[in-house]
Design a protein around this motif. Structure first.
Motif, short mmCIF file in Angstrom:
data_model
loop_
_atom_site.label_atom_id
_atom_site.label_comp_id
_atom_site.label_asym_id
_atom_site.label_seq_id
_atom_site.Cartn_x
_atom_site.Cartn_y
_atom_site.Cartn_z
N HIS A 61 -90.90 32.88 -15.60
CA HIS A 61 -89.48 33.20 -15.51
C HIS A 61 -89.08 33.65 -14.10
CE1 HIS A 61 -89.91 33.65 -20.04
NE2 HIS A 61 -89.12 32.62 -19.84
N GLU A 62 -89.95 34.36 -13.40
CA GLU A 62 -89.62 34.75 -12.03
C GLU A 62 -89.58 33.53 -11.11
OE1 GLU A 62 -91.67 39.23 -12.20
OE2 GLU A 62 -92.05 37.92 -10.49
N MET A 63 -90.51 32.60 -11.30
CA MET A 63 -90.57 31.45 -10.38
C MET A 63 -89.44 30.44 -10.63
SD MET A 63 -92.75 31.87 -8.06
CE MET A 63 -93.21 30.27 -7.36
N LEU A 64 -88.94 30.36 -11.86
CA LEU A 64 -87.87 29.38 -12.13
C LEU A 64 -86.47 29.98 -11.86
CD1 LEU A 64 -88.68 27.13 -15.24
CD2 LEU A 64 -87.96 26.39 -12.98
N THR A 65 -86.41 31.26 -11.55
CA THR A 65 -85.10 31.87 -11.26
C THR A 65 -84.98 32.29 -9.79
OG1 THR A 65 -85.98 33.99 -12.03
CG2 THR A 65 -84.72 32.72 -13.62
N HIS A 66 -85.91 33.12 -9.32
CA HIS A 66 -85.75 33.69 -7.97
C HIS A 66 -85.94 32.65 -6.87
CE1 HIS A 66 -85.51 37.20 -10.35
NE2 HIS A 66 -86.81 37.39 -10.50
N VAL A 67 -86.76 31.63 -7.11
CA VAL A 67 -86.91 30.58 -6.08
C VAL A 67 -85.57 29.86 -5.84
CG1 VAL A 67 -88.01 28.36 -5.56
CG2 VAL A 67 -89.41 30.29 -6.36
N PRO A 68 -84.93 29.26 -6.84
CA PRO A 68 -83.66 28.58 -6.54
C PRO A 68 -82.53 29.53 -6.15
CG PRO A 68 -84.09 28.54 -8.91
CD PRO A 68 -85.33 29.04 -8.25
N ILE A 69 -82.44 30.69 -6.78
CA ILE A 69 -81.30 31.59 -6.50
C ILE A 69 -81.41 32.18 -5.10
CG2 ILE A 69 -80.20 33.77 -7.16
CD1 ILE A 69 -80.81 33.06 -10.10
#
Ligand code: SAM
Length: 286
Positions: A61-69
């Protein structure tokens, strides 16, 4: 005590001891099981495939949210497709700069059962006033909505059953249409060692559709078969190569405390191994 045997792969798989069966139901769309395991905590599976565990969900969940945002830098409107366990919503909602979150999940029973039996996943995020929760097929939503988004996150099951359409050319084209200038699409794209054809299919469908497309990786223990890939499709080039100092400033400015994500991991995750580069027809990671 009985065991839960994952059935994603023929002749290869993982087994979880079920210390306690918390819930099992055949929903309108899929077979749902939530149980307790001594090592991974509470575990949810759909149609025989492990979806999420309390122990390692933070990585995914951290990698699929904070990377793009954080790569985007000014995301105001975020769309989550799938994500019924609520973990993706929890991480997106940590970004105070995000003004509006739409989440389109096909199975309302997954939302309800995960609220009840996996409360640490959503952690109250379903009560976020910025949320517009839509119970519908994500394909139908992106094909028909007039809304535009800065980041789209496809947090779907594997390309079997209801999730299959979320790996189709139509889906990627519709997502591209729903992105603002500077927008980014990221998706769950399986483990390349076990599902290389899935990565190849996505590469072929994203090529020519996005100004910059690639994949990034992270090892999530319960998505077995090695590190998993996340597909990346950006409407403009350069968003994959944000300077490290800029990412560090944005991450610090977000005030978000993570357990996996940091700016160095962010940039390093885009360095794909040779066999994956070869499979997607790219000579290098540029
Ligand atoms: N982390 C998991 C993984 O990597 O496989 C995904 C977790 S999340 C539970 C997957 C969600 O996608 C499920 O809640 C499922 O109901 C939802 N889903 C599957 N097909 C869908 C569709 N066509 N539209 C919207 N949601 C869908």
């Amino acid at each position: 005590m009985s065991d839960y045997q994952e059935t994603l792969y023929e002749g290869y798989g993982q087994r979880f001891r079920m210390d306690k069966l918390l819930h099992e139901v055949r929903t309108e769309h899929q077979h749902l099981v939530i149980f307790e395991n001594p090592r991974m905590g509470r575990v949810m599976a759909l149609d025989g495939v492990i979806q999420t565990t309390e122990a390692d969900e933070f990585i995914y969940h951290e990698m699929l949210t904070h990377v793009p945002i954080l790569a985007h830098g000014a995301a105001r409107k975020v769309l989550i497709i799938g994500g019924g366990d609520g973990g993706m919503l929890r991480e997106v909602s940590k970004h105070k700069s995000v003004e509006h979150i739409t989440m389109v999940e096909i199975d309302g029973t997954v939302v309800d059962m995960c609220k009840e039996f996996l409360p640490e996943h959503s952690k109250g995020a379903y009560d976020d006033p910025r949320l517009n929760l839509v119970i519908d097929d994500g394909m139908r939503f992106v094909a028909t909505t007039e809304e535009k988004f800065d980041v789209i996150i496809s947090d779907s099951t594997d390309p079997i059953g209801p999730g299959e359409v979320l790996f189709s050319e139509n889906f990627y084209q519709a997502c591209r249409r729903c992105l603002n200038d500077g927008g980014i699409l990221v998706t769950q794209n399986g483990t390349p060692f076990m599902q290389l054809d899935g990565v190849q299919n996505t590469a072929g469908r994203m090529n020519g559709l996005f100004a910059d497309w690639h994949f990034y990786m992270a090892a999530v223990p319960t998505y077995i078969g090695g590190a998993m890939t996340f597909a990346w499709g950006a409407t403009t080039a350069g968003l994959r190569n944000i300077p490290l100092d800029t990412l560090r400033q944005r991450f610090a400015g977000s005030g978000i405390v993570t357990r996996y994500y940091n700016p160095e991991v962010h940039l390093g995750a885009f360095a794909l191994p040779q066999y994956v580069l070869h499979a997607i027809g790219k000579p290098s990671n540029t």
